[in-house]
Design an enzyme around this catalytic site. Sequence first.
Site, PDB file in Angstrom:
ATOM      1  CG  HIS B 179     -88.711  88.385  44.406  1.00  0.00           C
ATOM      2  ND1 HIS B 179     -89.553  88.977  45.319  1.00  0.00           N
ATOM      3  CD2 HIS B 179     -87.860  89.364  43.992  1.00  0.00           C
ATOM      4  CE1 HIS B 179     -89.228  90.266  45.438  1.00  0.00           C
ATOM      5  NE2 HIS B 179     -88.205  90.519  44.645  1.00  0.00           N
ATOM      6  CD  GLU B 180     -84.285  88.756  42.374  1.00  0.00           C
ATOM      7  OE1 GLU B 180     -84.266  89.669  41.538  1.00  0.00           O
ATOM      8  OE2 GLU B 180     -84.367  88.972  43.590  1.00  0.00           O
ATOM      9  CG  HIS B 183     -87.974  92.139  40.016  1.00  0.00           C
ATOM     10  ND1 HIS B 183     -88.840  93.149  40.404  1.00  0.00           N
ATOM     11  CD2 HIS B 183     -87.374  91.714  41.153  1.00  0.00           C
ATOM     12  CE1 HIS B 183     -88.753  93.322  41.716  1.00  0.00           C
ATOM     13  NE2 HIS B 183     -87.877  92.461  42.195  1.00  0.00           N
ATOM     14  CE1 TYR B 194     -88.057  97.097  42.544  1.00  0.00           C
ATOM     15  CE2 TYR B 194     -86.096  98.308  43.196  1.00  0.00           C
ATOM     16  CZ  TYR B 194     -86.896  97.189  43.293  1.00  0.00           C
ATOM     17  OH  TYR B 194     -86.545  96.165  44.140  1.00  0.00           O
ATOM     18  CD  GLU B 203     -89.078  94.073  45.566  1.00  0.00           C
ATOM     19  OE1 GLU B 203     -89.174  93.089  46.305  1.00  0.00           O
ATOM     20  OE2 GLU B 203     -88.316  94.109  44.598  1.00  0.00           O
ATOM     21  CG  ASP B 276     -86.086  99.304  50.082  1.00  0.00           C
ATOM     22  OD1 ASP B 276     -85.542  98.829  49.069  1.00  0.00           O
ATOM     23  OD2 ASP B 276     -87.084  98.795  50.633  1.00  0.00           O
ATOM     24  CG  HIS B 281     -87.180  95.359  49.037  1.00  0.00           C
ATOM     25  ND1 HIS B 281     -86.443  96.324  48.392  1.00  0.00           N
ATOM     26  CD2 HIS B 281     -87.097  94.240  48.275  1.00  0.00           C
ATOM     27  CE1 HIS B 281     -85.906  95.798  47.291  1.00  0.00           C
ATOM     28  NE2 HIS B 281     -86.294  94.548  47.192  1.00  0.00           N
TER      29      HIS B 281
END
Lengths: 88, 382
Positions: B179-180, B183, B194, B203, B276, B281
């Site tokens: 996931h990271e 990005h 974002y 996301e 958020d 998310h």
Amino acid sequence: MHIQVKRTGGFVGATRRAEVDTSGRSDAEAWHSLAREALASGKGSERAGVPDGFHYEVTVDGHTVHFADPHLTDAQRSLVSKVLKEGA
Amino acid sequence: MDANHVFCGIVPPHMLDHLARSGSAAVADAARNALRMDAFHRERRLSAVAGAPPQPTVPGAGTPPDAAQRCAESVLRRTIGDAEHHQRLPGRVVRAEGQDAVSDEPVNRAYDGLGHTHRLYLDAFERDSIDDSGLALNATVHYSRHYDNAFWDGEQMVFGDGDGEVFNDFTISLDVIGHELTHGVTQYTANLDYSGQSGALNESMSDVFGSLVKQYALGQGAAEADWLIGEGLLTDQVQGVALRSMKAPGTAYDDDVLGKDPQPATMDDYVETTDDNGGVHINSGIPNHAFYLAATALGGNAWERAGRIWYDVLTGGKLATDADFASFAGLTAAAARARYGEGEEVQAVLDAWKQVGVPTGSEEGSAVVRQRSGTTAPTPTI
């Protein structure tokens, strides 16, 4: 002194809130000193964060500042961690 | 040959392994040759494939291994730092590429996770690291104290240890690592803003490819995968199985302390919020679920067709930085047609978006694409 922290974002995306009222606390002076140091370097508006980074809204006696990971000073990190851990 | 010089094929290693053991003599020979081409490749095959071999599926199923493509040379360069509970990045270097495992497991999990992520992008999408130019992959563990998060800082990954009460160490889930790093891929490609719907798409891309990293490493097809994000990250004191579920958004956890998983699965439950970054998310549950629906409708390995279509949109240059769900959905339908022609792929994509309530808005637009593709589309790969 009334210190509120609202933490949003992060990988989980859940919001967390906590607050501390220092009146009558034996460690009040330590809180005041930490809060002053944290706010001295705080930005008054939302600073762009990074993907999955936390955003923090810190309000001290009605005065609000915003921080975003990973751009926190040690004092800011210490303050938000302490409030989220020890606050109600 | 350098040990880091990796073989990159359209046939995943576990499939070669299967063919080497059970194919016809010629196929088995070719598969064994392909497997011999690289020590790293072989090592990964032995370490990553657990349990029963997955069923080969289209388009790789009947493809003889000698059709596997040789990719441009790609060198994997990983460095893991230890922040030693401070905020310093990248921290003290504790493991660099090629070095032996250390006694600190988060370091090894981060190191292995970077490798698995690099491999999915290279094998499935012929992408050479996150910038497609061999960018070195760096990660820092033990960030701050009791830190309940992992993030991408624009240059590297950062992992906290978790508080131990609600969250475990954030290196625990391979899909979180994927996931990271995704990005980073998004940053170098569509660079989706974002916030709001484009942020939720950003996301969702990270969840989709994070999940695919895990599925590829485990050799799991769409039907076998758990489609969970962050499985194992919640301590046993928490009522929940993971942080998100692509299969059933909103069901990953329901706990006194953590609250209930807020993700919607469809537009009917879209959440309007300013927290958020506008619920990036939270509303990512909708495109996540669309991907799950498309991938499971197509069956087989999710990285092969559904993943390929999503990757084509992410990297195709047509996705606007402020794209909303509908424009993304329309592009996936167009990408499915462009790559596979008129067939079950585009139908699966259209059905998936319909089920989550996102208009593809492109029946007119895609009709144009369809006419055009009738003369210019590449031959479908199946």
